[in-house]
Design a protein around this motif. Structure first.
Motif: not given
Length: 391
Positions: A52-61
């Protein structure tokens, strides 16, 4: 009226701005880092069934927020290192398995003749695979009465608490080192008394229990949850002695396969209670001392290639035959079925039930359907590519 029109125009402007804002594409940096993450996943966890490698990236500022779950800690460290080396400010909220919910109970030993392992943590979920009595599963996460586990073949799915006994590392080590017996009949029972009048549990081929001694023609056994039972002495063998005496061969693989003739087809099954096509090949090889990949689409990558010209020539007993959809200019090959070569143009497989088919058009058991979708074969005997020994 003018005020109403002006108000309508303002509302239209607000809605338009909102729609445009929702259509804004992510910045190039996010696209880049998503591609980097995907490339790392392709290396460390290309098959979610076993990694498993269920990784998400999100810009937060001005910072990047990482969330999700993985059992591939090295892969996560590679991603974090790349982000830090590029000067990114990162907030890491990724859960690494096994997580804190597991505590000291990092192992689950199968406590029923067969435990059902499902794709999701609910009884109505698809049966993903099974595990036999006495097998050790690694616990990755606990969710109320369900455990996310990894089986000896690497499969990651969910098991309910009723099918296993949780153990600490020291408890599991004691279990693994204890002398055991292996059950050698397709079906049978462990009894609550030496007379065999009270059934304690059913048993199936390949089940393992701790051996405590012999009483009146019965072997006294202990289950993972410490229940004591009795099994007829002629239905079991000392596991170590049996394992050391087994000489894997095509003849023996086929012999075990034939002993399963007529067994019902069961999607996700890997035991004599019912088995799918790859569960059937898995069982035949398990009783030859090998743990092989779970699914047909995984089994096709183990062992060595034989019969590259798809002529059914040069095959030996025990070779795995794969069937499905051949690759085209626009689609990849898709393996959907597997069987075992028996020689004399015949193969044995689980389809409706375990049965024998032939690639000879003149044979009574001719299987035109599978012959026309034959994709190739693999040989496991004599190689350890993609497979491992049972204990």
């Amino acid at each position: 009226m003018k005020l109403q029109s002006l108000g309508a125009i303002c509302v239209l402007i607000i809605l338009t701005v909102g729609l445009l804002d929702g259509c804004v594409e992510p910045p190039e940096s996010m696209i880049h880092w998503t591609q980097v993450k995907d490339s790392i996943q392709a290396i460390y966890a290309p098959d979610k069934r076993v990694a498993w490698f269920d990784v998400e990236l999100k810009q937060d500022g001005k910072q990047l927020l990482l969330s999700g779950v993985t059992d591939q800690q090295e892969a996560l460290q590679v991603l974090l290192s790349k982000l830090h080396d590029a000067g990114e400010t990162v907030v890491n909220q990724v859960t690494v398995l096994p997580d804190s919910s597991v505590g000291d109970m990092r192992y689950a030993v199968v406590n029923n003749s067969v435990c059902n392992i499902r794709s999701e943590h609910r009884h109505s979920a698809e049966l993903a695979t099974q595990a036999l009595l006495g097998m050790t599963l690694k616990v990755l996460q606990r969710l109320e009465e369900w455990y996310l586990v990894q089986s000896p073949d690497g499969y990651i799915s969910w098991v309910d608490h009723g099918g296993v006994q949780l153990m600490t590392g020291s408890e599991q080590l004691k279990w693994s080192k204890s002398p055991k017996v292996v059950y050698l009949r397709n079906y049978g029972n462990a009894y609550g008394d030496t007379q065999g009048t009270t059934v304690l549990s059913d048993l199936v081929l390949g089940d393992c229990l701790v051996r405590r001694g012999t009483v009146d023609g019965m072997v006294e056994v202990q289950f993972p949850d410490r229940r004591i039972g009795y099994v007829p002495i002629d239905e079991v063998a000392d596991f170590r002695t049996w394992r050391e005496s087994v000489v894997p061969s095509g003849e023996l693989v086929v012999a075990y396969a034939q002993s399963l003739l007529g067994s019902p087809y069961l999607w996700g099954g890997t035991s004599t209670k019912g088995m799918d096509c790859s569960g059937f090949t898995k069982m035949a090889y398990l009783m030859n001392g090998y743990i092989i990949p779970r699914d047909a689409s995984q089994q096709v990558h183990a062992g060595t290639v034989v019969d590259p010209n798809l002529t059914f020539e040069g095959l030996e007993k025990g070779d795995l035959l794969f069937f499905g959809r051949a690759a085209t200019d626009s689609t990849r090959q898709r393996v959907t079925h597997v069987g075992l070569w028996m020689g004399d143009s015949t193969f044995i497989h689980s389809s409706q039930q375990v049965r024998i088919s032939s690639v000879d058009s003149n044979a009574l058991q001719y299987d035109e359907f599978n012959k026309n979708r034959y994709l190739g074969s693999r040989r496991y005997l004599g190689t350890m590519v993609g497979i491992s020994h049972w204990y």
